[in-house]
Write an enzyme that holds these catalytic residues in place. Structure first.
Site, PDB file in Angstrom:
ATOM      1  N   ASP A 105       0.863  -1.176   0.000  1.00 20.15           N
ATOM      2  CA  ASP A 105       0.000   0.000   0.000  1.00 20.15           C
ATOM      3  C   ASP A 105       0.907   1.237   0.000  1.00 20.15           C
ATOM      4  O   ASP A 105       2.089   1.153   0.348  1.00 20.15           O
ATOM      5  CB  ASP A 105      -0.861  -0.038   1.267  1.00 20.15           C
ATOM      6  CG  ASP A 105      -1.665   1.222   1.473  1.00 20.15           C
ATOM      7  OD1 ASP A 105      -2.299   1.691   0.516  1.00 20.15           O
ATOM      8  OD2 ASP A 105      -1.665   1.744   2.606  1.00 20.15           O
ATOM      9  N   ASP A 107      -0.281   5.032   0.926  1.00 20.62           N
ATOM     10  CA  ASP A 107      -0.565   6.031   1.962  1.00 20.62           C
ATOM     11  C   ASP A 107      -0.480   5.437   3.361  1.00 20.62           C
ATOM     12  O   ASP A 107      -1.060   4.370   3.646  1.00 20.62           O
ATOM     13  CB  ASP A 107      -1.953   6.636   1.748  1.00 20.62           C
ATOM     14  CG  ASP A 107      -2.033   7.457   0.477  1.00 20.62           C
ATOM     15  OD1 ASP A 107      -1.110   8.261   0.229  1.00 20.62           O
ATOM     16  OD2 ASP A 107      -3.006   7.299  -0.282  1.00 20.62           O
TER      17      ASP A 107
END
Length: 314
Positions: A105, A107
């Site tokens: 991922d 963020d």
């Protein structure tokens, strides 16, 4: 044992005692938060004794050690051994620890903040957007609908806000070493984000990710239109990316590593051979088999058995 020798003489032969040692099929990797605590010999021995482990292997002096175990420790035992110190513990099987695919991922994982929240700050609605983001990452809102709602609120925002936002983005400590080291060892690295391609493209280029996939902010050449391109990268898309990329490489999911912090990362974290909840929301931290609450992303390399001497990209 009695054996009959020639000429009727009886000989007593004593067999040597055989010691059976339990196979160390598991290892718990202990990783300290570097700016908060040092793994001293006393701390290491205390944790090892509590876990009834074999002699430890130092991966990084003062920072990380492997403790071989015959059986995996319970969460309760690990918690008692760590005594609330800023130390993480990840238990894996000793066999095939090093993974051949990384899916990460972006963020609050590879970068420290939420890029959409930062972008919204230039529209004067940062706090409003951040509140929706937090609920979506906790799994309280449908991710797609929450994303469409937030992007619609950015309609009319000048495109220069994207560059201004990028100037504020910081990489998470250890991100560069994680990607560079795994690539150097032949792994495929992929950045799969519910964020936006403007940012994933820059992060991927800076860190050397082989693949990046994310959402698209639509614009008219001057400002954002308030529309996000379809289809939207969400929870299902992240799991699909993990399985697709593994299949392309001819890998079993046991040979993969996935890391993230939000509810939309949970399915890929569950499916990966090593799925790590990184400084994650409660729903993710509770359900993931491995979690990093204190250390940085170097912990993911230590969990694969890499000593710091093998890290690259620092």
């Amino acid at each position: 044992m009695i054996q009959r020798a020639r000429f009727g003489i009886h000989l007593h032969v004593r067999r040597p005692a055989v010691r059976f040692r339990a196979a160390m099929n598991y290892v718990t990797t202990i990783v300290a938060r570097r700016d908060a605590i040092t793994l001293t010999p006393a701390i290491i021995n205390q944790i090892r004794n509590a876990l009834r482990g074999a002699p430890p292997t130092i991966l990084s002096p003062g920072e990380a050690v492997d403790i071989p175990l015959s059986t995996p420790p319970t969460p309760e035992l690990l918690g008692a051994a760590l005594e609330g110190r800023p130390i993480d513990a990840i238990t894996v099987k000793t066999r095939a620890r090093r993974k051949a695919l990384l899916v990460a991922d972006m963020d609050s994982t590879i970068v420290t903040g939420e890029t959409l929240d930062e972008l919204a700050g230039f529209a004067g609605i940062g706090e409003k957007i951040a509140a929706i983001t937090a609920r979506a990452m906790r799994g309280e809102l449908d991710f797609k609908e929450a994303l469409r709602e937030r992007v619609s609120m950015l309609k009319g925002l000048n495109l220069d806000a994207l560059e201004k936002t990028w100037a504020r983005i910081e990489l998470t400590p250890g991100a560069r070493e994680l990607v560079a080291t795994m690539r150097a060892k032949g792994a495929l690295t992929a950045l799969i984000s519910g964020g936006f391609s403007f940012f994933t493209g820059k992060v991927a280029a800076q860190l050397g990710f082989d693949v990046h996939r994310s959402n698209t902010l639509m614009d008219d050449g001057i400002a954002l239109t308030g529309i996000v391109g379809e289809p939207i990268i969400d929870r299902d898309s992240k799991l699909a990316a993990l399985t697709e990329l593994a299949a392309q490489r001819g890998l079993k999911l046991s040979a993969t590593l996935a890391v993230g912090d939000g509810a939309n990362d949970l399915d890929m974290i569950r499916a990966a051979g090593l799925g790590v909840a990184f400084h994650a929301k409660p729903i993710v931290a509770t359900e993931a088999r491995a979690r990093v609450d204190h250390a940085d992303l170097r912990a993911l390399l230590f969990a694969q058995g890499y000593p710091a001497s093998e890290f690259t990209g620092d």
